[in-house]
Design a protein around this motif. Structure first.
Motif, PDB file in Angstrom:
ATOM      1  N   GLY A  44       0.788  -1.225   0.000  1.00 46.33           N
ATOM      2  CA  GLY A  44       0.000   0.000   0.000  1.00 46.33           C
ATOM      3  C   GLY A  44       0.817   1.269   0.000  1.00 46.33           C
ATOM      4  N   GLY A  45       2.141   1.193   0.063  1.00 48.17           N
ATOM      5  CA  GLY A  45       2.979   2.382   0.101  1.00 48.17           C
ATOM      6  C   GLY A  45       2.908   3.179  -1.182  1.00 48.17           C
ATOM      7  N   LYS A  46       2.886   2.500  -2.293  1.00 52.29           N
ATOM      8  CA  LYS A  46       2.827   3.170  -3.590  1.00 52.29           C
ATOM      9  C   LYS A  46       1.486   3.892  -3.749  1.00 52.29           C
ATOM     10  CE  LYS A  46       3.531   2.323  -8.500  1.00 52.29           C
ATOM     11  NZ  LYS A  46       3.791   1.316  -9.526  1.00 52.29           N
ATOM     12  N   GLU A  47       0.421   3.260  -3.328  1.00 49.04           N
ATOM     13  CA  GLU A  47      -0.916   3.869  -3.428  1.00 49.04           C
ATOM     14  C   GLU A  47      -0.998   5.128  -2.566  1.00 49.04           C
ATOM     15  OE1 GLU A  47      -5.367   2.681  -2.051  1.00 49.04           O
ATOM     16  OE2 GLU A  47      -4.260   1.173  -3.192  1.00 49.04           O
ATOM     17  N   LYS A  48      -0.447   5.080  -1.372  1.00 47.71           N
ATOM     18  CA  LYS A  48      -0.462   6.245  -0.491  1.00 47.71           C
ATOM     19  C   LYS A  48       0.357   7.379  -1.098  1.00 47.71           C
ATOM     20  CE  LYS A  48       0.310   7.645   4.261  1.00 47.71           C
ATOM     21  NZ  LYS A  48       0.712   7.232   5.594  1.00 47.71           N
ATOM     22  N   GLN A  49       1.479   7.051  -1.711  1.00 42.77           N
ATOM     23  CA  GLN A  49       2.319   8.056  -2.356  1.00 42.77           C
ATOM     24  C   GLN A  49       1.572   8.705  -3.525  1.00 42.77           C
ATOM     25  OE1 GLN A  49       5.891   6.514  -4.123  1.00 42.77           O
ATOM     26  NE2 GLN A  49       6.920   8.485  -4.051  1.00 42.77           N
ATOM     27  N   GLN A  50       0.829   7.914  -4.295  1.00 46.07           N
ATOM     28  CA  GLN A  50       0.051   8.456  -5.408  1.00 46.07           C
ATOM     29  C   GLN A  50      -1.033   9.394  -4.902  1.00 46.07           C
ATOM     30  OE1 GLN A  50      -1.260   4.891  -7.338  1.00 46.07           O
ATOM     31  NE2 GLN A  50       0.512   4.804  -8.692  1.00 46.07           N
ATOM     32  N   GLN A  51      -1.689   9.034  -3.807  1.00 43.00           N
ATOM     33  CA  GLN A  51      -2.727   9.896  -3.234  1.00 43.00           C
ATOM     34  C   GLN A  51      -2.128  11.215  -2.756  1.00 43.00           C
ATOM     35  OE1 GLN A  51      -4.428   7.406  -0.239  1.00 43.00           O
ATOM     36  NE2 GLN A  51      -5.778   6.347  -1.659  1.00 43.00           N
ATOM     37  N   GLN A  52      -0.942  11.167  -2.158  1.00 39.38           N
ATOM     38  CA  GLN A  52      -0.287  12.394  -1.706  1.00 39.38           C
ATOM     39  C   GLN A  52       0.104  13.270  -2.886  1.00 39.38           C
ATOM     40  OE1 GLN A  52       2.922  10.795   0.608  1.00 39.38           O
ATOM     41  NE2 GLN A  52       1.694  10.676   2.484  1.00 39.38           N
ATOM     42  N   ARG A 103      -1.269  17.014  -3.512  1.00 42.26           N
ATOM     43  CA  ARG A 103      -0.325  18.113  -3.679  1.00 42.26           C
ATOM     44  C   ARG A 103      -0.618  18.871  -4.975  1.00 42.26           C
ATOM     45  NH1 ARG A 103       3.847  15.480  -2.460  1.00 42.26           N
ATOM     46  NH2 ARG A 103       4.394  14.723  -4.514  1.00 42.26           N
ATOM     47  N   ALA A 104      -0.916  18.162  -6.048  1.00 43.39           N
ATOM     48  CA  ALA A 104      -1.214  18.813  -7.328  1.00 43.39           C
ATOM     49  C   ALA A 104      -2.490  19.650  -7.230  1.00 43.39           C
ATOM     50  CB  ALA A 104      -1.359  17.767  -8.427  1.00 43.39           C
ATOM     51  N   GLU A 105      -3.451  19.178  -6.459  1.00 39.77           N
ATOM     52  CA  GLU A 105      -4.706  19.921  -6.310  1.00 39.77           C
ATOM     53  C   GLU A 105      -4.499  21.204  -5.512  1.00 39.77           C
ATOM     54  OE1 GLU A 105      -7.329  17.055  -4.593  1.00 39.77           O
ATOM     55  OE2 GLU A 105      -7.852  16.174  -6.532  1.00 39.77           O
ATOM     56  N   GLY A 141     -13.827  14.778 -15.998  1.00 37.72           N
ATOM     57  CA  GLY A 141     -13.557  14.773 -14.566  1.00 37.72           C
ATOM     58  C   GLY A 141     -12.223  14.157 -14.179  1.00 37.72           C
ATOM     59  N   ALA A 142     -11.411  13.777 -15.168  1.00 36.41           N
ATOM     60  CA  ALA A 142     -10.115  13.160 -14.865  1.00 36.41           C
ATOM     61  C   ALA A 142      -9.148  14.208 -14.326  1.00 36.41           C
ATOM     62  CB  ALA A 142      -9.527  12.517 -16.118  1.00 36.41           C
ATOM     63  N   GLY A 143      -8.258  13.786 -13.486  1.00 38.28           N
ATOM     64  CA  GLY A 143      -7.262  14.698 -12.955  1.00 38.28           C
ATOM     65  C   GLY A 143      -6.338  13.969 -12.026  1.00 38.28           C
ATOM     66  N   PRO A 144      -5.332  14.591 -11.534  1.00 37.58           N
ATOM     67  CA  PRO A 144      -4.923  15.964 -11.784  1.00 37.58           C
ATOM     68  C   PRO A 144      -4.152  16.066 -13.092  1.00 37.58           C
ATOM     69  CG  PRO A 144      -3.403  14.985 -10.245  1.00 37.58           C
ATOM     70  CD  PRO A 144      -4.475  13.941 -10.522  1.00 37.58           C
ATOM     71  N   HIS A 145      -3.983  17.277 -13.544  1.00 35.55           N
ATOM     72  CA  HIS A 145      -3.221  17.552 -14.751  1.00 35.55           C
ATOM     73  C   HIS A 145      -2.013  18.411 -14.396  1.00 35.55           C
ATOM     74  CE1 HIS A 145      -7.213  16.573 -16.327  1.00 35.55           C
ATOM     75  NE2 HIS A 145      -6.562  16.145 -17.391  1.00 35.55           N
ATOM     76  N   ARG A 146      -1.010  18.372 -15.248  1.00 33.71           N
ATOM     77  CA  ARG A 146       0.152  19.230 -15.044  1.00 33.71           C
ATOM     78  C   ARG A 146      -0.263  20.683 -15.194  1.00 33.71           C
ATOM     79  NH1 ARG A 146       5.155  17.034 -18.425  1.00 33.71           N
ATOM     80  NH2 ARG A 146       5.388  19.280 -18.460  1.00 33.71           N
TER      81      ARG A 146
END
Length: 83
Positions: A39-47, A51-53, A65-70
């Motif tokens: 689950g470490g990779k999933e938590k990193q993706q959520q963070q 952060r992007a938001e 509704g897809a995101g985040p974007h650069r």
């Protein structure tokens, strides 16, 4: 000789392509971390998404509704619509 080589190589390449596609779909649906149990990779993706938001990047596409974007993105990475 060349036809026989093609008959042997193409199925192996097709199997490799199918495996890569299934791995991609598993990662995209979020099941990658569940199967491994870490689950470490999933938590990193959520963070990263959070952060992007908060950094002012375009969070979601107005069409799908897809995101985040650069921050410098002009088109949606999922549907291709203009952001």
């Amino acid at each position: 000789g060349t036809i026989l080589a093609g008959v042997a190589i193409i199925p192996a390449q097709a199997a490799s392509l199918a495996e890569a596609y299934l791995d991609y779909q598993k990662e995209r649906s979020g099941l990658g971390g569940v199967i491994g149990g870490g689950g470490g990779k999933e938590k990193q993706q959520q963070q990263t998404i959070a952060r992007a938001e908060t950094e002012g990047g375009e969070a979601k596409c107005g069409s799908c509704g897809a995101g985040p974007h650069r921050k410098d993105a002009v088109f949606c990475w999922s549907c291709g619509e203009v952001l």
